[in-house]
Write a protein that holds these residues in place. Structure first.
Motif, PDB file in Angstrom:
ATOM      1  N   GLY A  14      -7.043  19.473  -6.518  1.00 49.38           N
ATOM      2  CA  GLY A  14      -6.070  19.661  -5.446  1.00 49.38           C
ATOM      3  C   GLY A  14      -5.357  18.376  -5.094  1.00 49.38           C
ATOM      4  O   GLY A  14      -4.895  18.202  -3.959  1.00 49.38           O
ATOM      5  N   GLY A  15      -5.282  17.435  -6.049  1.00 47.35           N
ATOM      6  CA  GLY A  15      -4.612  16.162  -5.811  1.00 47.35           C
ATOM      7  C   GLY A  15      -5.450  15.165  -5.031  1.00 47.35           C
ATOM      8  O   GLY A  15      -4.975  14.074  -4.716  1.00 47.35           O
ATOM      9  N   LYS A  16      -6.714  15.510  -4.726  1.00 42.51           N
ATOM     10  CA  LYS A  16      -7.552  14.640  -3.894  1.00 42.51           C
ATOM     11  C   LYS A  16      -8.710  14.046  -4.681  1.00 42.51           C
ATOM     12  O   LYS A  16      -9.278  14.672  -5.568  1.00 42.51           O
TER      13      LYS A  16
ATOM     14  N   PHE B 189     -14.825  15.260  -0.483  1.00 41.37           N
ATOM     15  CA  PHE B 189     -13.400  15.046  -0.726  1.00 41.37           C
ATOM     16  C   PHE B 189     -12.769  14.121   0.302  1.00 41.37           C
ATOM     17  O   PHE B 189     -13.153  14.121   1.481  1.00 41.37           O
ATOM     18  N   CYS B 190     -11.801  13.359  -0.170  1.00 36.53           N
ATOM     19  CA  CYS B 190     -10.911  12.645   0.748  1.00 36.53           C
ATOM     20  C   CYS B 190     -10.013  13.663   1.433  1.00 36.53           C
ATOM     21  O   CYS B 190      -9.754  14.750   0.896  1.00 36.53           O
ATOM     22  N   THR B 191      -9.526  13.325   2.596  1.00 40.70           N
ATOM     23  CA  THR B 191      -8.685  14.258   3.340  1.00 40.70           C
ATOM     24  C   THR B 191      -7.205  14.112   2.998  1.00 40.70           C
ATOM     25  O   THR B 191      -6.412  15.000   3.305  1.00 40.70           O
ATOM     26  N   VAL B 192      -6.835  12.995   2.375  1.00 41.21           N
ATOM     27  CA  VAL B 192      -5.433  12.735   2.043  1.00 41.21           C
ATOM     28  C   VAL B 192      -5.297  12.660   0.528  1.00 41.21           C
ATOM     29  O   VAL B 192      -6.169  12.100  -0.161  1.00 41.21           O
ATOM     30  N   LYS B 193      -4.228  13.235  -0.009  1.00 41.76           N
ATOM     31  CA  LYS B 193      -4.031  13.260  -1.458  1.00 41.76           C
ATOM     32  C   LYS B 193      -3.969  11.842  -2.036  1.00 41.76           C
ATOM     33  O   LYS B 193      -3.481  10.915  -1.406  1.00 41.76           O
ATOM     34  N   TYR B 194      -4.475  11.727  -3.255  1.00 47.95           N
ATOM     35  CA  TYR B 194      -4.598  10.433  -3.902  1.00 47.95           C
ATOM     36  C   TYR B 194      -3.239   9.842  -4.214  1.00 47.95           C
ATOM     37  O   TYR B 194      -2.314  10.534  -4.657  1.00 47.95           O
TER      38      TYR B 194
END
Length: 422
Positions: free
Chosen positions: A184-186, A214-219
């Motif tokens: 999901g881009g994360k 997971f990180c909460t903001v996209k990488y």
């Protein structure tokens, strides 16, 4: 009353206390004659301190090895892995073979890592060979993302070195994996639970009840994002302060869902190889500390392994936690951690009997619950022997594959998001 297991703990955690009570065990004070002690690392250090004078009896077990830090301190685990590889090289073991790029074929377990300030001059040489690389700096003995920052210029380290508070602590600096495998881009990593009941002989179990964080903001790979830890660090203690944090799923995803995702997008063979590679990394890290670990027969330990995957689906060891969090952020999290602890006690006290370190009782397959044998040095039940490995350098470890179990979260939105992007 005499046949009931007597327990004590320093931690008032529901995952512990509810398990003790459900088993009908009897709570006592730490000053009483307990059988099972779930203690903090500080308590264990005091109990095993020669000046303390405490001697465990044959019916007592405790949840940390005396020098667990050989595996759980960021600097010491790297030091032990490097020593382990050198020892195997001196022995001429094929396990220490290197590829044309100079990297280990079978023991490339951690990113390039240096200890600071002791390895500063060696690190500078490496930095100058790779001036465009990004590095991640971590205090050796800290947890929960405290004190971590990314480094792209030597000037950042020079400013750090002028800080007397920084110089008073040891740090590790590692090559930052700037091409992580994303969902999901994360960015995410894996928390896996490993139970060690003995280091000599090595006997270890691994639970299927792990999860992705997971990180909460996209990488974002741009250097301008490097100060935003919501993009780069997966620690829940940090991510829960993000405005994007979701307290329903807590940014966590069962590891069986990861396997299903890999199977559906890359194929079952790729998924099987990934989890075999993860098992291999964990096993070799345990073996690297085996020679230096004090193998007290009264001790067992549940380690929280943090693993990250790069874009090529290669697993890398980030760190090993001696006291993985038993706090729950969601209902699913509480159920999972309760189950892990329940399984641990079923392995340590298989028949709900008082432990006896002179005559340990080994659990049946049913008693292991979601755990499975990772490695048993006395029987070599799940991996090829070192002798077999020497006979066939190209052999991969033969481990039982992880069977996906029913998700307690149901279909996770991460899967749905990923499928929409395919």
């Amino acid at each position: 009353m005499s046949n009931r297991v007597k327990w004590t703990t320093d931690l008032e955690k529901n995952a512990l206390i509810s398990n003790f009570e459900r088993r009908g065990w009897h709570r006592v004070s730490s000053d009483d004659n307990w059988n099972v002690y779930w203690a903090t690392v500080g308590t264990v250090h005091r109990l095993f301190n020669p000046d303390h004078g405490y001697r465990l009896n044959d019916n007592q077990i405790i949840n940390h090895f005396p020098n667990h830090y050989e595996l759980t301190r960021k600097d010491l685990i790297v030091k032990n892995i490097k020593r382990y590889r050198r020892d195997l090289e001196r022995e001429g073991s094929p396990l220490a073979a290197k590829g044309s790029n100079g990297r280990y074929l079978y023991l490339d377990l951690v990113p390039d890592t240096f200890m600071l300030p002791s390895d500063y001059s060696i690190f500078v040489e490496e930095y100058r060979r790779q001036p465009n690389a990004t590095w991640i700096m971590k205090p050796s003995g800290s947890a929960q993302g405290r004190g971590i920052f990314l480094v792209t210029k030597l000037s950042q380290l020079k400013r750090w070195s002028r800080d007397s508070r920084s110089q008073a602590r040891s740090y590790v600096i590692s090559r930052y994996l700037d091409r992580p495998f994303l969902i999901g881009g994360k960015k995410f990593d894996l928390r896996l639970y490993v139970l060690v009941t003995s280091f000599r002989p090595l006997r270890a179990y691994i639970s299927r009840h792990g999860f992705c964080r997971f990180c909460t903001v996209k990488y974002d790979q741009n250097t301008s994002s490097y100060d935003d830890m919501f993009i780069h660090l997966t620690n829940v203690s940090l991510q829960k302060h993000s405005g994007e944090y979701n307290d329903i799923h807590g940014g966590k995803w069962n590891v069986d869902n990861l396997r299903l995702l890999i199977e559906s997008t890359r194929g079952k063979e790729t998924a099987d190889k990934l989890f075999e590679d993860i098992h291999w990394v964990i096993l070799q890290s345990l073996k690297s500390a085996q020679a230096v670990m004090i193998n007290d027969r009264h001790c067992f330990e549940v380690y929280g392994y943090d693993i990250i995957l790069d874009a090529d689906l290669k697993p890398w060891l980030i760190e090993v936690n001696a006291s993985p969090s038993l706090s729950a952020t969601t209902i699913a999290d509480r159920i999972m951690k309760h189950t892990v602890i329940d399984d641990v006690f079923s392995i340590m006290c298989p028949n709900n009997d008082v432990p006896d370190v002179r005559n340990p009782v080994f659990p049946t397959r049913e008693q292991m619950g979601a755990f499975q044998v990772l490695y048993d040095e006395t029987q070599d039940a799940t991996l090829v022997t070192e002798k077999d490995k020497r006979q066939s350098v190209n052999a991969r470890p033969s481990v039982k594959s992880w069977c996906p179990y029913s998700s307690i979260n149901g279909l996770c939105p991460f899967i749905m998001n990923n499928q929409q992007q395919q």
